[in-house]
Design an enzyme around this catalytic site. Structure first.
Site, PDB file in Angstrom:
ATOM      1  CD  GLU A  58       0.831   0.293   3.029  1.00 25.56           C
ATOM      2  OE1 GLU A  58       0.813   1.538   2.976  1.00 25.56           O
ATOM      3  OE2 GLU A  58       1.801  -0.343   3.481  1.00 25.56           O
ATOM      4  CD  GLU A  61       7.606   1.491  -0.531  1.00 26.90           C
ATOM      5  OE1 GLU A  61       8.335   0.655  -1.126  1.00 26.90           O
ATOM      6  OE2 GLU A  61       7.979   2.650  -0.314  1.00 26.90           O
TER       7      GLU A  61
END
Length: 339
Positions: A166, A310
Protein backbone atom coordinates in the site's frame (compact mmCIF):
# COMPACT_ATOMS: atom_id res chain seq x y z
CA UNK A 1 -18.94 -15.08 -1.25
CA UNK A 2 -17.89 -18.53 -0.07
CA UNK A 3 -14.59 -19.24 1.63
CA UNK A 4 -14.26 -22.95 2.21
CA UNK A 5 -12.93 -24.50 5.41
CA UNK A 6 -9.62 -26.29 5.05
CA UNK A 7 -9.86 -29.89 3.80
CA UNK A 8 -8.83 -31.89 6.87
CA UNK A 9 -7.83 -34.89 4.76
CA UNK A 10 -5.31 -32.73 2.89
CA UNK A 11 -4.05 -31.25 6.17
CA UNK A 12 -3.54 -34.74 7.63
CA UNK A 13 -1.87 -35.97 4.46
CA UNK A 14 0.52 -33.00 4.46
CA UNK A 15 1.35 -33.49 8.14
CA UNK A 16 2.01 -37.21 7.66
CA UNK A 17 4.20 -36.52 4.64
CA UNK A 18 6.30 -34.02 6.60
CA UNK A 19 6.82 -36.62 9.33
CA UNK A 20 8.11 -39.15 6.77
CA UNK A 21 10.77 -36.84 5.30
CA UNK A 22 14.49 -37.42 5.95
CA UNK A 23 14.73 -35.25 9.07
CA UNK A 24 13.77 -35.45 12.74
CA UNK A 25 10.04 -34.93 13.22
CA UNK A 26 9.25 -31.21 13.52
CA UNK A 27 12.85 -30.16 12.95
CA UNK A 28 11.97 -27.59 10.29
CA UNK A 29 9.84 -25.81 12.87
CA UNK A 30 7.80 -22.88 11.60
CA UNK A 31 8.45 -23.90 8.01
CA UNK A 32 6.50 -27.12 8.59
CA UNK A 33 3.54 -25.18 9.98
CA UNK A 34 3.72 -22.95 6.90
CA UNK A 35 3.75 -25.98 4.58
CA UNK A 36 0.62 -27.34 6.28
CA UNK A 37 -1.12 -23.96 6.08
CA UNK A 38 -0.29 -23.68 2.38
CA UNK A 39 -1.77 -27.15 1.86
CA UNK A 40 -4.92 -25.94 3.59
CA UNK A 41 -5.10 -22.72 1.58
CA UNK A 42 -4.58 -24.36 -1.80
CA UNK A 43 -6.26 -27.70 -1.10
CA UNK A 44 -3.12 -29.41 -2.40
CA UNK A 45 -0.75 -31.54 -0.34
CA UNK A 46 2.15 -30.35 -2.51
CA UNK A 47 1.15 -26.75 -3.32
CA UNK A 48 2.71 -24.90 -6.23
CA UNK A 49 4.26 -21.63 -5.05
CA UNK A 50 5.43 -19.56 -8.00
CA UNK A 51 4.78 -16.44 -10.09
CA UNK A 52 4.18 -13.96 -7.24
CA UNK A 53 2.48 -10.64 -8.00
CA UNK A 54 2.71 -7.53 -5.81
CA UNK A 55 -0.45 -5.42 -5.59
CA UNK A 56 0.19 -1.92 -4.21
CA UNK A 57 -3.10 -0.14 -3.46
CA UNK A 58 -2.68 3.63 -3.19
CA UNK A 59 -4.99 6.25 -1.71
CA UNK A 60 -4.98 9.48 0.27
CA UNK A 61 -6.41 10.34 3.68
CA UNK A 62 -8.19 13.53 4.70
CA UNK A 63 -7.06 13.04 8.30
CA UNK A 64 -3.59 14.39 7.36
CA UNK A 65 -5.16 17.85 7.75
CA UNK A 66 -4.84 17.26 11.51
CA UNK A 67 -1.03 17.01 11.41
CA UNK A 68 -0.79 13.27 12.09
CA UNK A 69 1.94 12.54 9.54
CA UNK A 70 5.55 13.61 9.11
CA UNK A 71 5.01 13.90 5.35
CA UNK A 72 2.60 15.96 3.22
CA UNK A 73 -0.15 14.30 1.20
CA UNK A 74 1.62 15.07 -2.09
CA UNK A 75 4.11 12.31 -1.27
CA UNK A 76 1.52 9.64 -2.17
CA UNK A 77 1.46 10.67 -5.83
CA UNK A 78 5.24 11.19 -5.87
CA UNK A 79 5.79 7.67 -4.56
CA UNK A 80 3.48 6.24 -7.21
CA UNK A 81 5.77 7.84 -9.79
CA UNK A 82 8.70 6.22 -7.98
CA UNK A 83 6.98 2.82 -8.16
CA UNK A 84 6.37 3.27 -11.88
CA UNK A 85 10.04 4.14 -12.44
CA UNK A 86 11.17 1.14 -10.38
CA UNK A 87 13.00 3.11 -7.70
CA UNK A 88 11.16 2.16 -4.50
CA UNK A 89 12.12 -0.53 -2.01
CA UNK A 90 9.23 -2.71 -3.15
CA UNK A 91 10.54 -2.55 -6.73
CA UNK A 92 13.95 -3.73 -5.51
CA UNK A 93 12.48 -6.65 -3.57
CA UNK A 94 10.05 -7.42 -6.38
CA UNK A 95 12.92 -7.78 -8.83
CA UNK A 96 14.71 -10.02 -6.33
CA UNK A 97 11.85 -12.53 -6.26
CA UNK A 98 10.72 -12.05 -9.87
CA UNK A 99 7.45 -10.37 -8.94
CA UNK A 100 5.94 -7.54 -10.99
CA UNK A 101 4.56 -4.57 -9.05
CA UNK A 102 1.00 -3.57 -9.94
CA UNK A 103 0.04 -0.14 -8.61
CA UNK A 104 -3.68 0.55 -8.19
CA UNK A 105 -5.03 4.09 -7.78
CA UNK A 106 -8.09 3.48 -5.66
CA UNK A 107 -8.21 6.92 -4.06
CA UNK A 108 -5.22 9.21 -4.67
CA UNK A 109 -6.04 12.90 -4.30
CA UNK A 110 -4.51 13.78 -7.67
CA UNK A 111 -5.16 13.12 -11.34
CA UNK A 112 -2.75 10.36 -12.35
CA UNK A 113 -4.36 9.37 -15.64
CA UNK A 114 -0.98 9.78 -17.35
CA UNK A 115 0.59 7.06 -15.22
CA UNK A 116 0.74 3.44 -16.51
CA UNK A 117 -1.04 2.01 -13.47
CA UNK A 118 -4.41 0.41 -12.70
CA UNK A 119 -6.94 3.26 -12.66
CA UNK A 120 -9.72 2.30 -10.25
CA UNK A 121 -10.23 5.55 -8.34
CA UNK A 122 -13.31 5.45 -6.12
CA UNK A 123 -12.85 9.05 -4.98
CA UNK A 124 -10.08 11.62 -4.59
CA UNK A 125 -9.02 10.56 -1.11
CA UNK A 126 -11.09 10.11 2.03
CA UNK A 127 -12.65 12.93 4.01
CA UNK A 128 -11.07 14.11 7.26
CA UNK A 129 -12.63 11.64 9.71
CA UNK A 130 -11.91 14.00 12.61
CA UNK A 131 -14.66 16.22 11.13
CA UNK A 132 -16.88 13.83 9.14
CA UNK A 133 -17.15 10.23 8.00
CA UNK A 134 -14.16 9.21 5.88
CA UNK A 135 -16.45 8.02 3.08
CA UNK A 136 -19.81 6.44 2.33
CA UNK A 137 -20.63 2.76 2.76
CA UNK A 138 -20.96 2.57 -1.03
CA UNK A 139 -17.39 3.87 -1.34
CA UNK A 140 -16.16 1.11 0.98
CA UNK A 141 -17.99 -1.57 -0.97
CA UNK A 142 -16.68 -0.15 -4.26
CA UNK A 143 -13.08 -0.17 -2.97
CA UNK A 144 -13.41 -3.76 -1.73
CA UNK A 145 -14.72 -4.71 -5.16
CA UNK A 146 -11.69 -3.01 -6.76
CA UNK A 147 -9.43 -5.23 -4.66
CA UNK A 148 -11.32 -8.36 -5.63
CA UNK A 149 -11.25 -7.36 -9.30
CA UNK A 150 -7.49 -6.70 -9.33
CA UNK A 151 -6.77 -9.94 -7.43
CA UNK A 152 -8.96 -11.93 -9.80
CA UNK A 153 -7.18 -10.36 -12.76
CA UNK A 154 -3.75 -11.32 -11.42
CA UNK A 155 -4.90 -14.87 -10.67
CA UNK A 156 -6.35 -15.25 -14.16
CA UNK A 157 -2.94 -14.22 -15.54
CA UNK A 158 -1.37 -17.21 -13.80
CA UNK A 159 0.03 -15.69 -10.62
CA UNK A 160 0.03 -18.31 -7.86
CA UNK A 161 0.80 -15.97 -4.95
CA UNK A 162 -0.41 -12.42 -4.24
CA UNK A 163 1.52 -9.93 -2.11
CA UNK A 164 -0.29 -6.97 -0.54
CA UNK A 165 1.28 -3.53 -0.48
CA UNK A 166 0.00 0.00 0.00
CA UNK A 167 0.86 3.67 -0.27
CA UNK A 168 -1.04 6.47 1.38
CA UNK A 169 0.19 9.26 3.64
CA UNK A 170 -1.90 9.11 6.82
CA UNK A 171 -2.78 5.43 6.56
CA UNK A 172 -1.16 4.42 9.85
CA UNK A 173 -3.63 6.78 11.54
CA UNK A 174 -6.59 5.17 9.81
CA UNK A 175 -5.22 1.68 10.49
CA UNK A 176 -4.64 2.44 14.17
CA UNK A 177 -8.18 3.79 14.46
CA UNK A 178 -9.58 0.64 12.84
CA UNK A 179 -7.55 -1.63 15.13
CA UNK A 180 -8.75 0.22 18.22
CA UNK A 181 -12.34 0.20 16.97
CA UNK A 182 -12.53 -3.52 16.15
CA UNK A 183 -10.40 -4.93 18.97
CA UNK A 184 -11.29 -2.57 21.80
CA UNK A 185 -7.58 -2.08 22.60
CA UNK A 186 -6.73 1.35 24.02
CA UNK A 187 -5.61 3.86 21.41
CA UNK A 188 -2.49 4.69 23.46
CA UNK A 189 -1.30 1.10 23.12
CA UNK A 190 -1.97 0.92 19.38
CA UNK A 191 -0.42 4.15 18.10
CA UNK A 192 3.23 4.33 17.07
CA UNK A 193 5.40 6.89 15.31
CA UNK A 194 4.25 5.92 11.82
CA UNK A 195 6.43 7.54 9.18
CA UNK A 196 8.62 9.13 11.84
CA UNK A 197 6.71 11.68 13.91
CA UNK A 198 8.21 12.80 17.25
CA UNK A 199 6.69 12.14 20.67
CA UNK A 200 4.68 15.37 20.57
CA UNK A 201 3.30 14.32 17.20
CA UNK A 202 2.53 10.84 18.51
CA UNK A 203 0.54 12.27 21.42
CA UNK A 204 -1.38 14.49 19.02
CA UNK A 205 -2.11 11.46 16.85
CA UNK A 206 -3.45 9.57 19.88
CA UNK A 207 -5.70 12.49 20.82
CA UNK A 208 -7.00 12.92 17.27
CA UNK A 209 -7.85 9.22 16.99
CA UNK A 210 -9.54 9.05 20.40
CA UNK A 211 -11.64 12.13 19.70
CA UNK A 212 -12.46 10.89 16.19
CA UNK A 213 -13.71 7.53 17.48
CA UNK A 214 -16.01 9.43 19.84
CA UNK A 215 -17.15 11.93 17.21
CA UNK A 216 -17.90 9.21 14.67
CA UNK A 217 -19.93 7.24 17.21
CA UNK A 218 -17.84 4.10 16.92
CA UNK A 219 -19.44 1.26 18.89
CA UNK A 220 -19.56 -2.52 18.57
CA UNK A 221 -23.12 -2.23 17.23
CA UNK A 222 -21.87 -0.97 13.87
CA UNK A 223 -21.24 -3.30 10.95
CA UNK A 224 -17.66 -3.67 9.65
CA UNK A 225 -18.59 -1.70 6.52
CA UNK A 226 -20.00 1.12 8.66
CA UNK A 227 -16.82 1.27 10.76
CA UNK A 228 -14.57 1.41 7.68
CA UNK A 229 -16.80 4.11 6.17
CA UNK A 230 -16.38 6.25 9.27
CA UNK A 231 -12.62 5.94 9.89
CA UNK A 232 -11.08 3.74 7.22
CA UNK A 233 -9.08 4.17 4.04
CA UNK A 234 -9.78 3.31 0.44
CA UNK A 235 -6.54 1.34 0.01
CA UNK A 236 -7.30 -0.60 3.21
CA UNK A 237 -10.72 -1.52 1.80
CA UNK A 238 -9.14 -2.51 -1.53
CA UNK A 239 -6.63 -4.80 0.21
CA UNK A 240 -9.53 -6.32 2.14
CA UNK A 241 -10.92 -7.32 -1.24
CA UNK A 242 -7.58 -8.77 -2.34
CA UNK A 243 -7.37 -10.93 0.79
CA UNK A 244 -10.96 -12.17 0.45
CA UNK A 245 -10.61 -12.93 -3.26
CA UNK A 246 -7.38 -14.84 -2.69
CA UNK A 247 -9.00 -17.00 -0.02
CA UNK A 248 -12.05 -17.69 -2.15
CA UNK A 249 -9.85 -18.68 -5.11
CA UNK A 250 -7.47 -20.70 -2.85
CA UNK A 251 -4.49 -18.54 -3.76
CA UNK A 252 -2.03 -17.65 -0.95
CA UNK A 253 -1.96 -13.93 -0.12
CA UNK A 254 1.12 -12.73 1.77
CA UNK A 255 -0.03 -9.87 3.97
CA UNK A 256 2.46 -7.11 4.76
CA UNK A 257 2.66 -4.94 7.89
CA UNK A 258 0.33 -2.72 9.90
CA UNK A 259 -1.83 -1.33 7.10
CA UNK A 260 -2.19 -4.61 5.21
CA UNK A 261 -2.92 -6.36 8.51
CA UNK A 262 -5.62 -3.80 9.24
CA UNK A 263 -7.15 -4.91 5.94
CA UNK A 264 -6.86 -8.52 7.12
CA UNK A 265 -8.69 -7.49 10.30
CA UNK A 266 -11.50 -5.94 8.26
CA UNK A 267 -11.66 -9.07 6.09
CA UNK A 268 -11.91 -11.31 9.15
CA UNK A 269 -14.66 -9.14 10.63
CA UNK A 270 -16.60 -9.34 7.36
CA UNK A 271 -15.98 -13.05 6.70
CA UNK A 272 -14.63 -14.91 9.80
CA UNK A 273 -13.92 -17.99 7.65
CA UNK A 274 -10.92 -16.14 6.18
CA UNK A 275 -8.85 -16.35 9.38
CA UNK A 276 -7.09 -19.69 8.70
CA UNK A 277 -6.00 -18.27 5.33
CA UNK A 278 -4.19 -15.26 6.83
CA UNK A 279 -0.46 -15.30 6.09
CA UNK A 280 1.16 -12.36 7.90
CA UNK A 281 4.66 -11.75 6.58
CA UNK A 282 6.26 -9.95 9.49
CA UNK A 283 5.70 -8.15 12.76
CA UNK A 284 6.00 -4.43 12.20
CA UNK A 285 7.88 -2.08 14.51
CA UNK A 286 4.52 -0.34 15.06
CA UNK A 287 3.26 -1.35 18.56
CA UNK A 288 -0.30 -1.89 17.38
CA UNK A 289 0.75 -4.60 14.98
CA UNK A 290 1.83 -7.04 17.69
CA UNK A 291 -1.48 -6.47 19.50
CA UNK A 292 -3.42 -6.99 16.29
CA UNK A 293 -1.60 -10.23 15.48
CA UNK A 294 -2.44 -11.53 18.96
CA UNK A 295 -6.08 -10.60 18.41
CA UNK A 296 -6.14 -12.43 15.06
CA UNK A 297 -4.24 -15.39 16.51
CA UNK A 298 -1.64 -15.25 13.73
CA UNK A 299 2.13 -15.76 14.06
CA UNK A 300 4.21 -13.62 11.67
CA UNK A 301 6.91 -15.23 9.55
CA UNK A 302 9.59 -12.60 10.14
CA UNK A 303 10.72 -10.08 12.77
CA UNK A 304 12.82 -7.41 11.06
CA UNK A 305 11.62 -4.18 12.74
CA UNK A 306 10.22 -2.98 9.40
CA UNK A 307 7.80 -0.06 9.19
CA UNK A 308 7.97 0.94 5.54
CA UNK A 309 4.90 -0.70 4.06
CA UNK A 310 4.61 -0.92 0.26
CA UNK A 311 4.57 -4.74 0.61
CA UNK A 312 8.27 -4.87 1.47
CA UNK A 313 8.01 -7.33 4.36
CA UNK A 314 5.68 -9.57 2.36
CA UNK A 315 8.10 -9.67 -0.58
CA UNK A 316 10.94 -10.57 1.79
CA UNK A 317 8.84 -13.42 3.21
CA UNK A 318 8.00 -14.93 -0.18
CA UNK A 319 11.10 -17.20 -0.34
CA UNK A 320 9.90 -18.92 2.84
CA UNK A 321 6.70 -19.98 1.07
CA UNK A 322 8.73 -21.21 -1.88
CA UNK A 323 10.98 -23.16 0.49
CA UNK A 324 8.00 -24.77 2.25
CA UNK A 325 6.61 -25.82 -1.14
CA UNK A 326 9.95 -27.26 -2.28
CA UNK A 327 10.30 -29.30 0.91
CA UNK A 328 6.95 -30.94 0.20
CA UNK A 329 7.76 -31.59 -3.47
CA UNK A 330 11.48 -32.37 -3.54
CA UNK A 331 12.65 -33.75 -0.19
CA UNK A 332 13.13 -37.52 0.06
CA UNK A 333 11.28 -39.71 2.55
CA UNK A 334 12.97 -42.37 4.70
CA UNK A 335 11.27 -44.97 2.50
CA UNK A 336 12.92 -43.38 -0.55
CA UNK A 337 16.40 -43.94 0.92
CA UNK A 338 15.65 -47.49 2.01
CA UNK A 339 14.78 -47.04 5.68
Amino acid sequence: MTIQAFNEEVITEASNHLNQLTKPVGSLGRLEQLAIQLAGITGEMRPTIEKPAIIVAAADHGIVEEGVSAYPQAVTALMVDNFVKGGAAINVFGRQIGAPVYVVDVGINANLEHQPIEHQKVKYGTNNFYKEDAMSEKDVEAAIEVGRLIASKRISEGHKVLITGEMGIGNTTSSSALIAAFTGIDVEKVVGTGTGIDQTGKQRKITIIKESLHKRGITNTLSPIQVVAKIGGLEIAALTGVILEGAEKKIPVIIDGLISSAAALVASELVPEVRPYLLIAHQSAEPGHHLLLNYLGVSPLLHLNLRLGEGTGAALAYPLLEAASRVMKEMATFKDIGL
